[in-house]
Each structure stands twice: as structure tokens, then as C-alpha cells.
Design a protein around this motif. Sequence first.
Motif, mmCIF file in Angstrom:
data_model
loop_
_atom_site.group_PDB
_atom_site.id
_atom_site.type_symbol
_atom_site.label_atom_id
_atom_site.label_comp_id
_atom_site.label_asym_id
_atom_site.label_seq_id
_atom_site.Cartn_x
_atom_site.Cartn_y
_atom_site.Cartn_z
ATOM 1 N N GLN A 61 1.730 -5.265 1.767
ATOM 2 C CA GLN A 61 0.770 -6.360 1.697
ATOM 3 C C GLN A 61 1.391 -7.691 2.123
ATOM 4 O O GLN A 61 0.698 -8.553 2.652
ATOM 5 N N ASP A 62 2.697 -7.848 1.945
ATOM 6 C CA ASP A 62 3.371 -9.100 2.294
ATOM 7 C C ASP A 62 3.611 -9.256 3.791
ATOM 8 O O ASP A 62 3.996 -10.329 4.235
ATOM 9 N N GLN A 63 3.404 -8.216 4.565
ATOM 10 C CA GLN A 63 3.662 -8.284 6.000
ATOM 11 C C GLN A 63 2.546 -9.042 6.718
ATOM 12 O O GLN A 63 1.385 -8.902 6.385
ATOM 13 N N GLU A 64 2.919 -9.824 7.713
ATOM 14 C CA GLU A 64 1.965 -10.674 8.415
ATOM 15 C C GLU A 64 1.123 -9.918 9.436
ATOM 16 O O GLU A 64 0.039 -10.355 9.775
ATOM 17 N N TYR A 65 1.614 -8.805 9.934
ATOM 18 C CA TYR A 65 0.896 -8.119 11.010
ATOM 19 C C TYR A 65 -0.279 -7.288 10.504
ATOM 20 O O TYR A 65 -1.053 -6.770 11.297
ATOM 21 N N ILE A 66 -0.446 -7.163 9.209
ATOM 22 C CA ILE A 66 -1.539 -6.356 8.652
ATOM 23 C C ILE A 66 -2.862 -7.071 8.902
ATOM 24 O O ILE A 66 -3.035 -8.231 8.552
ATOM 25 N N SER A 67 -3.808 -6.366 9.515
ATOM 26 C CA SER A 67 -5.110 -6.955 9.820
ATOM 27 C C SER A 67 -5.930 -7.104 8.540
ATOM 28 O O SER A 67 -5.611 -6.518 7.508
ATOM 29 N N SER A 68 -7.011 -7.857 8.636
ATOM 30 C CA SER A 68 -7.851 -8.066 7.455
ATOM 31 C C SER A 68 -8.519 -6.759 7.026
ATOM 32 O O SER A 68 -8.671 -6.494 5.829
ATOM 33 N N ALA A 69 -8.904 -5.921 7.973
ATOM 34 C CA ALA A 69 -9.494 -4.623 7.629
ATOM 35 C C ALA A 69 -8.473 -3.743 6.910
ATOM 36 O O ALA A 69 -8.792 -3.077 5.925
ATOM 37 N N ASN A 70 -7.234 -3.767 7.385
ATOM 38 C CA ASN A 70 -6.186 -2.979 6.729
ATOM 39 C C ASN A 70 -5.842 -3.543 5.359
ATOM 40 O O ASN A 70 -5.467 -2.799 4.458
ATOM 41 N N ALA A 120 -6.345 6.968 -2.694
ATOM 42 C CA ALA A 120 -5.329 6.016 -2.229
ATOM 43 C C ALA A 120 -4.688 6.509 -0.936
ATOM 44 O O ALA A 120 -4.493 5.738 0.014
ATOM 45 N N ILE A 121 -4.383 7.794 -0.877
ATOM 46 C CA ILE A 121 -3.775 8.363 0.334
ATOM 47 C C ILE A 121 -4.714 8.199 1.523
ATOM 48 O O ILE A 121 -4.269 7.859 2.633
ATOM 49 N N ALA A 122 -5.997 8.426 1.308
ATOM 50 C CA ALA A 122 -6.965 8.267 2.403
ATOM 51 C C ALA A 122 -6.945 6.836 2.934
ATOM 52 O O ALA A 122 -6.972 6.616 4.154
ATOM 53 N N HIS A 123 -6.865 5.858 2.037
ATOM 54 C CA HIS A 123 -6.805 4.455 2.476
ATOM 55 C C HIS A 123 -5.487 4.158 3.193
ATOM 56 O O HIS A 123 -5.477 3.468 4.216
ATOM 57 N N PHE A 124 -4.380 4.672 2.674
ATOM 58 C CA PHE A 124 -3.087 4.459 3.336
ATOM 59 C C PHE A 124 -3.087 5.067 4.732
ATOM 60 O O PHE A 124 -2.589 4.466 5.684
ATOM 61 N N LYS A 125 -3.635 6.253 4.859
ATOM 62 C CA LYS A 125 -3.653 6.910 6.175
ATOM 63 C C LYS A 125 -4.570 6.175 7.148
ATOM 64 O O LYS A 125 -4.311 6.157 8.353
ATOM 65 N N GLU A 126 -5.597 5.544 6.635
ATOM 66 C CA GLU A 126 -6.465 4.724 7.503
ATOM 67 C C GLU A 126 -5.682 3.516 8.034
ATOM 68 O O GLU A 126 -5.821 3.141 9.194
ATOM 69 N N ILE A 127 -4.855 2.929 7.189
ATOM 70 C CA ILE A 127 -4.010 1.818 7.636
ATOM 71 C C ILE A 127 -3.050 2.309 8.708
ATOM 72 O O ILE A 127 -2.870 1.658 9.750
ATOM 73 N N LYS A 128 -2.443 3.440 8.468
ATOM 74 C CA LYS A 128 -1.495 3.996 9.427
ATOM 75 C C LYS A 128 -2.171 4.305 10.753
ATOM 76 O O LYS A 128 -1.611 4.070 11.823
ATOM 77 N N ARG A 129 -3.395 4.804 10.694
ATOM 78 C CA ARG A 129 -4.132 5.143 11.912
ATOM 79 C C ARG A 129 -4.482 3.885 12.711
ATOM 80 O O ARG A 129 -4.475 3.884 13.938
ATOM 81 N N ASN A 130 -4.797 2.785 12.011
ATOM 82 C CA ASN A 130 -5.188 1.542 12.680
ATOM 83 C C ASN A 130 -4.024 0.769 13.267
ATOM 84 O O ASN A 130 -4.226 -0.130 14.053
ATOM 85 N N ASN A 131 -2.800 1.082 12.865
ATOM 86 C CA ASN A 131 -1.642 0.332 13.398
ATOM 87 C C ASN A 131 -1.204 0.832 14.703
ATOM 88 O O ASN A 131 -1.205 1.589 15.365
#
Length: 130
Positions: free
Chosen positions: A77-86, A119-130
Motif C-alpha cells: 500500500q505504501d508504494q507509489e506505483y499502485i493505481s487507485s483501482a488496485n 483476499a487472494i482473489a483481490h491480490f491476484k487482481e492487483i497482480k494481473r493489473n500490474n
Amino acid sequence: MFENNVMSSKSKIYFKNQQDLLYSSIIIIITLALSACMAENHLHQAIRYSEASIIADDGATIARHSTTAISHALSVQDQEYISSANRIHLAMAIVSLEKAIENGYYDNDDSARNAARIAIAHFKEIKRNN
């Protein structure tokens, strides 16, 4: 002859500044690359500990693994490159892990595991969007 000495000293100063600029640029690029790798590593660790929550034997172990997963998620969460959707997916994953912890402490193992799966589903969605 005096002019050549002046020119050579100016060119030496110019080269030193260019060299400093080059080194600074390299350090900035390396720092950004390492930052992205660290965030990816924390995301991977959050997924890993969430998966460990799913296969845990008892509620206390589910809660312990989910707590570790949250600490890694907060680092992402502290990383700057994370999009608002992520960031929204990350927040939802953290909420799900908090539910897994709560249910794990109350020995509601099935609900805790389901929360960890969400939670895993949400994490994998973040991984997919990066």
C-alpha cells in the motif's frame, strides 16, 4: 596559452557535473527498480501467507498467517506505483484478511478460510493489473 588552461578547467568542471548527473540518474533508476521489485515481493508474500491461511489446521494458525499477510499488504500500500483501482482491491483484501483473523480467533475456520480466499482473489487482481 592562458586561454587553453581556462578552457580545459571549464571542460573538466563540465565533465565532472555530467559524470555526477550520470551517476545520479543510474542511482535513481536502480532505486525505482528495486522499489518495484520490493512491492512485487510483498504482494507475492501476501498471497503466499493468505494461501497458507487456507490450508491451516486451526483458527489460531489461520489468524497468524492472515496477520502476516496483512503486514505485507500494508507494505504494498505504501508504494507509489499502485493505481487507485488496485488500492481498492488492496483495501478489500486487507478487510477480508481482518475477517479471517477475527473468524480464526473465534474458531469459525470455514468462514476464516473463505475470507482468506477472497483476499487472494483481490491480490491476484492487483497482480494481473500490474
